[in-house]
Design a protein around this motif. Sequence first.
Motif, PDB file in Angstrom:
ATOM      1  N   ARG A  44       0.834  -1.204   0.000  1.00 43.89           N
ATOM      2  CA  ARG A  44       0.000   0.000   0.000  1.00 43.89           C
ATOM      3  C   ARG A  44       0.872   1.257   0.000  1.00 43.89           C
ATOM      4  NH1 ARG A  44      -3.949   1.329  -2.194  1.00 43.89           N
ATOM      5  NH2 ARG A  44      -4.858  -0.652  -1.629  1.00 43.89           N
ATOM      6  N   GLN A  45       1.967   1.257   0.765  1.00 47.83           N
ATOM      7  CA  GLN A  45       2.860   2.417   0.797  1.00 47.83           C
ATOM      8  C   GLN A  45       3.495   2.660  -0.566  1.00 47.83           C
ATOM      9  OE1 GLN A  45       5.461   1.271   4.005  1.00 47.83           O
ATOM     10  NE2 GLN A  45       4.363   2.530   5.490  1.00 47.83           N
ATOM     11  N   VAL A  46       3.895   1.592  -1.243  1.00 45.56           N
ATOM     12  CA  VAL A  46       4.496   1.727  -2.569  1.00 45.56           C
ATOM     13  C   VAL A  46       3.473   2.297  -3.547  1.00 45.56           C
ATOM     14  CG1 VAL A  46       5.437   0.455  -4.543  1.00 45.56           C
ATOM     15  CG2 VAL A  46       6.212  -0.085  -2.231  1.00 45.56           C
ATOM     16  N   ILE A  47       2.258   1.759  -3.510  1.00 43.84           N
ATOM     17  CA  ILE A  47       1.204   2.251  -4.407  1.00 43.84           C
ATOM     18  C   ILE A  47       0.913   3.717  -4.123  1.00 43.84           C
ATOM     19  CG2 ILE A  47      -1.249   2.054  -4.963  1.00 43.84           C
ATOM     20  CD1 ILE A  47      -0.891  -1.017  -4.575  1.00 43.84           C
ATOM     21  N   ARG A  78      -4.361 -16.206  -2.089  1.00 44.12           N
ATOM     22  CA  ARG A  78      -4.184 -14.763  -1.973  1.00 44.12           C
ATOM     23  C   ARG A  78      -4.824 -14.085  -3.173  1.00 44.12           C
ATOM     24  NH1 ARG A  78      -0.157 -12.018   1.021  1.00 44.12           N
ATOM     25  NH2 ARG A  78       0.146 -14.112   1.724  1.00 44.12           N
ATOM     26  N   LYS A  79      -5.509 -12.995  -2.910  1.00 44.63           N
ATOM     27  CA  LYS A  79      -6.139 -12.205  -3.967  1.00 44.63           C
ATOM     28  C   LYS A  79      -5.527 -10.820  -3.909  1.00 44.63           C
ATOM     29  CE  LYS A  79     -10.557 -10.395  -5.467  1.00 44.63           C
ATOM     30  NZ  LYS A  79     -11.981 -10.293  -5.168  1.00 44.63           N
ATOM     31  N   VAL A  80      -4.950 -10.373  -5.016  1.00 49.60           N
ATOM     32  CA  VAL A  80      -4.323  -9.062  -5.061  1.00 49.60           C
ATOM     33  C   VAL A  80      -4.937  -8.268  -6.207  1.00 49.60           C
ATOM     34  CG1 VAL A  80      -2.164  -7.809  -5.355  1.00 49.60           C
ATOM     35  CG2 VAL A  80      -2.174  -9.984  -4.154  1.00 49.60           C
ATOM     36  N   GLU A  81      -5.404  -7.073  -5.894  1.00 49.14           N
ATOM     37  CA  GLU A  81      -5.920  -6.151  -6.895  1.00 49.14           C
ATOM     38  C   GLU A  81      -5.180  -4.847  -6.727  1.00 49.14           C
ATOM     39  OE1 GLU A  81     -10.099  -5.768  -6.284  1.00 49.14           O
ATOM     40  OE2 GLU A  81     -10.435  -7.916  -6.393  1.00 49.14           O
ATOM     41  N   LEU A  82      -5.002  -4.104  -7.803  1.00 45.55           N
ATOM     42  CA  LEU A  82      -4.290  -2.831  -7.703  1.00 45.55           C
ATOM     43  C   LEU A  82      -5.059  -1.829  -6.865  1.00 45.55           C
ATOM     44  CD1 LEU A  82      -2.813  -2.339 -11.259  1.00 45.55           C
ATOM     45  CD2 LEU A  82      -1.637  -2.998  -9.171  1.00 45.55           C
ATOM     46  N   ALA A  83      -6.378  -1.864  -6.932  1.00 46.30           N
ATOM     47  CA  ALA A  83      -7.174  -0.903  -6.180  1.00 46.30           C
ATOM     48  C   ALA A  83      -7.260  -1.262  -4.712  1.00 46.30           C
ATOM     49  CB  ALA A  83      -8.583  -0.825  -6.766  1.00 46.30           C
TER      50      ALA A  83
END
Length: 95
Positions: A44-47, A78-83
């Motif tokens: 989250r910090q990187v985004i 694991r589920k990863v979404e950009l948002a």
Amino acid sequence: MGYALSVIARQNQIGVNELKNVIEQSGVAFEDYRDDLKRQLTIRQVINAHRSHDRQMSTTEVENISDQNPQTEAPEDRKVELAQISLSRRSRCFH
């Protein structure tokens, strides 16, 4: 990390010790939960850092971050979404 755990506990109207007990009772090792939370916060910090520069992350950048933070679980766990970053668990989820 202690602050993040206290916020999660407060959001769920329980204490940090009770949060730890609930997590462990659901079959998840507390250390694994804490490590997952740390990874989520880092991502989250990187985004957010990239967003603050009015810049979108490329697929390659996301893959590089993922490669630098290897996962020990199977991908389907694991589920990863950009948002949004979320963990898929069979038991009650805390956020």
